[in-house]
Motif scaffolding. Structure first.
Motif, short mmCIF file in Angstrom:
data_model
loop_
_atom_site.label_atom_id
_atom_site.label_comp_id
_atom_site.label_asym_id
_atom_site.label_seq_id
_atom_site.Cartn_x
_atom_site.Cartn_y
_atom_site.Cartn_z
N HIS A 1 0.83 -1.21 0.00
CA HIS A 1 0.00 0.00 0.00
C HIS A 1 0.87 1.26 0.00
CE1 HIS A 1 -3.87 2.00 0.48
NE2 HIS A 1 -3.26 2.82 1.30
N GLY A 2 1.94 1.26 0.79
CA GLY A 2 2.84 2.41 0.84
C GLY A 2 3.50 2.68 -0.50
N LEU A 3 3.96 1.62 -1.18
CA LEU A 3 4.57 1.79 -2.50
C LEU A 3 3.54 2.29 -3.51
CD1 LEU A 3 6.84 -1.36 -2.51
CD2 LEU A 3 7.65 1.01 -2.72
N LEU A 4 2.33 1.77 -3.44
CA LEU A 4 1.29 2.24 -4.35
C LEU A 4 0.95 3.71 -4.10
CD1 LEU A 4 -1.05 -0.86 -4.56
CD2 LEU A 4 0.32 0.12 -6.41
N GLN A 5 0.95 4.13 -2.84
CA GLN A 5 0.71 5.55 -2.54
C GLN A 5 1.78 6.42 -3.20
OE1 GLN A 5 0.41 5.22 1.83
NE2 GLN A 5 -1.52 6.34 1.63
N GLU A 6 3.05 6.00 -3.07
CA GLU A 6 4.16 6.73 -3.71
C GLU A 6 3.96 6.78 -5.22
OE1 GLU A 6 8.12 5.31 -2.86
OE2 GLU A 6 7.63 5.00 -0.75
N TYR A 7 3.65 5.63 -5.80
CA TYR A 7 3.48 5.52 -7.25
C TYR A 7 2.35 6.43 -7.74
CZ TYR A 7 1.92 3.34 -11.64
OH TYR A 7 1.51 3.11 -12.92
N PHE A 8 1.19 6.35 -7.09
CA PHE A 8 0.06 7.17 -7.52
C PHE A 8 0.35 8.66 -7.34
CE2 PHE A 8 -2.85 3.38 -6.47
CZ PHE A 8 -2.74 2.89 -7.76
N ALA A 9 1.03 9.03 -6.26
CA ALA A 9 1.37 10.44 -6.03
C ALA A 9 2.33 10.94 -7.11
CB ALA A 9 1.98 10.63 -4.64
N LEU A 10 3.32 10.13 -7.46
CA LEU A 10 4.27 10.50 -8.51
C LEU A 10 3.54 10.67 -9.84
CD1 LEU A 10 7.13 10.91 -9.65
CD2 LEU A 10 7.23 8.43 -9.97
N ARG A 11 2.72 9.69 -10.19
CA ARG A 11 1.98 9.76 -11.47
C ARG A 11 1.10 11.00 -11.50
NH1 ARG A 11 0.91 5.76 -14.89
NH2 ARG A 11 0.56 7.61 -16.16
N ALA A 12 0.38 11.27 -10.42
CA ALA A 12 -0.51 12.43 -10.38
C ALA A 12 0.28 13.74 -10.52
CB ALA A 12 -1.33 12.44 -9.10
N SER A 13 1.48 13.79 -9.94
CA SER A 13 2.26 15.03 -9.97
C SER A 13 2.83 15.35 -11.35
CB SER A 13 3.40 14.96 -8.95
OG SER A 13 4.43 14.08 -9.39
#
Length: 154
Positions: A15-27
């Protein structure tokens, strides 16, 4: 030492890695319209799917999953989802390590083909897929975050 372990997609490391991934993609997504949706854990349950985390020692540094999707022209088809390596892990071959592991698992589940979608602005991802034998195909889904679709026959 690096190790890839299957985990439930809702476990803290995944879940933590997915949060990082989604935040990066959104940014970095053009127009700020990136759609984020945490996957349903049932999507990545064997033999219809699996989610893995790459560990450097005990530190989670990357992730990815495969899930079965409707058959394609080659037969049984699995889709790679959420392939991600943290910033500190880039350039070490970990993305390729994850992709190879997911392809192997898909083959063990009976896949004849692995597909994925991505966005044309993700240059490193596109280069990884090209080096790994993926070829561009017509869209197989309606993912609004994607502009390119790829296939790799196993």
């Amino acid at each position: 030492m690096t190790e890839i372990r299957p985990v439930a997609v809702d476990e803290p490391d995944a879940h933590g890695l997915l949060q990082e991934y989604f935040a990066l993609r959104a940014s970095i997504f053009p127009g700020g319209t990136y759609r984020t949706a945490f996957p349903d854990p049932a999507t990545f349950t064997e033999p219809d799917g699996v989610f893995v985390v790459l560990y450097d020692g005990e530190e989670p540094v990357g992730c990815g999953g495969i899930r079965r999707v409707p058959e394609g022209p080659e037969g049984v088809r699995y889709e790679v989802k959420h392939l991600y390596v943290c910033d500190a892990g880039r350039g070490r071959g970990w993305g390729r390590m994850l992709l190879t592991d997911l392809e192997r698992r898909a083959a063990e589940f009976g896949a004849a083909e692995v597909v994925l979608d991505t966005h044309h602005t993700l240059d490193a991802a596109g280069a990884l897929y090209a080096r790994s034998g993926y070829v561009e195909i017509e869209p197989y889904n309606d993912n609004s975050n994607a502009t390119r679709w790829y296939s790799h026959v196993l």
